[in-house]
Design an enzyme around this catalytic site. Structure first.
Site, PDB file in Angstrom:
ATOM      1  CB  SER A 153      -0.897   0.021   1.240  1.00  0.00           C
ATOM      2  OG  SER A 153      -1.546   1.275   1.394  1.00  0.00           O
ATOM      3  CE1 TYR A 166      -4.067  -2.438   5.057  1.00  0.00           C
ATOM      4  CE2 TYR A 166      -3.434  -0.275   4.204  1.00  0.00           C
ATOM      5  CZ  TYR A 166      -3.858  -1.581   3.986  1.00  0.00           C
ATOM      6  OH  TYR A 166      -4.079  -2.014   2.710  1.00  0.00           O
ATOM      7  CE  LYS A 170      -1.461  -4.114   3.270  1.00  0.00           C
ATOM      8  NZ  LYS A 170      -1.601  -5.409   2.572  1.00  0.00           N
TER       9      LYS A 170
END
Length: 262
Positions: A153, A166, A170
């Protein structure tokens, strides 16, 4: 003399490529977009997902002659083993692995992050990818070659306020890509894709009710769609990318262009 109405030609299925892919988290969203792209070029696919009903529907849409599904949670090692065993049993090979399964159950500052939630995010987004890579390597790729694509991401290559856990996971995915690319070469190429906001159920909180406003920030004038990532994954598992490994391809509609001064 009346002109006859031309009937649409039936859609032709691509010839079987002989290649097989295992795609995690693929009952919808980005994973399903990748599966569609692979099936369109003639690959057979095994897709995974938590919801059994959604998985069955996805298999039906992809075509039961080209797709199978294995339900389960990505971080469950028994599920990982079952998925790899099933794809080898059904198709006899697993040329490509796409690690797409992921979670983001928390929104807020890192200073207030529940560490147990952080562990869950890391387990699902990173450790599961490593587990699947280890298993496909042993089952087929070590002796026969192939390619792995990790769905990272833009949150993993820049600061990402309020989705820090998150983004942290990533970023680890990007480094996992480097480690595996080095270790698995030359038999297996390993690359990552770092999408910006893609219109999926998973990302809906980032654009729902304000899509036009969100899209306006992108030089390309729109948010991403799963097909954008499917096309990138198809390229990174094709012969055209045969000399590319250890790279993270940012697919972001140009959003990083806005980071300049002035």
């Amino acid at each position: 003399m009346t002109e006859q109405t031309r009937q649409p030609e039936p859609e032709r299925q691509a010839p079987d490529s002989g290649k097989v892919a295992l795609i995690t988290g693929a009952s919808r969203g980005i994973g399903y977009g990748v599966a569609e792209a692979f099936v369109a070029r003639g690959d057979r696919v095994c897709i995974t997902g938590r919801g059994e009903d959604a998985l069955k529907e996805a298999v039906e849409r992809l075509g039961s002659d080209r797709a199978i599904g294995v339900p389960g949670k990505a971080h469950d090692e028994q599920h990982q083993a079952a998925a790899v065993e099933r794809v080898m049993e059904a198709f006899g090979r697993v040329d490509f692995l796409v690690n797409n399964a992921g979670t983001n159950p928390v929104f807020g500052p890192m200073a207030e992050l529940d560490l147990n939630v952080a562990r869950k995010v890391y387990e699902t987004n990173v450790i599961s990818a490593l587990g699947f890579a280890q298993r496909t390597w042993r089952a087929w790729q070590k002796e026969n070659g192939g390619a792995i694509v990790n769905i990272a991401s833009v949150a993993g290559v820049s600061a990402s306020p309020f989705i820090g856990a998150y983004g942290m996971s990533k970023a680890a995915m990007v480094n996992l890509t480097l480690q595996l690319a080095h270790e698995f070469a030359p038999a297996v190429r390993v690359n990552a894709i770092a999408p910006a906001v893609v219109k999926t159920h998973f990302a809906r909180a980032l654009y729902e009710g304000r899509e036009a406003e969100a899209a306006a920030a992108y030089p390309m004038g729109r948010l991403g769609v799963p097909e954008d990532i499917g096309g990138a994954a198809a390229f990174l598992t094709s012969d055209q990318s045969d000399w590319i490994t250890g790279q993270t391809l940012v697919v972001d509609g140009g959003i990083f262009l806005n980071a300049g001064v002035g």
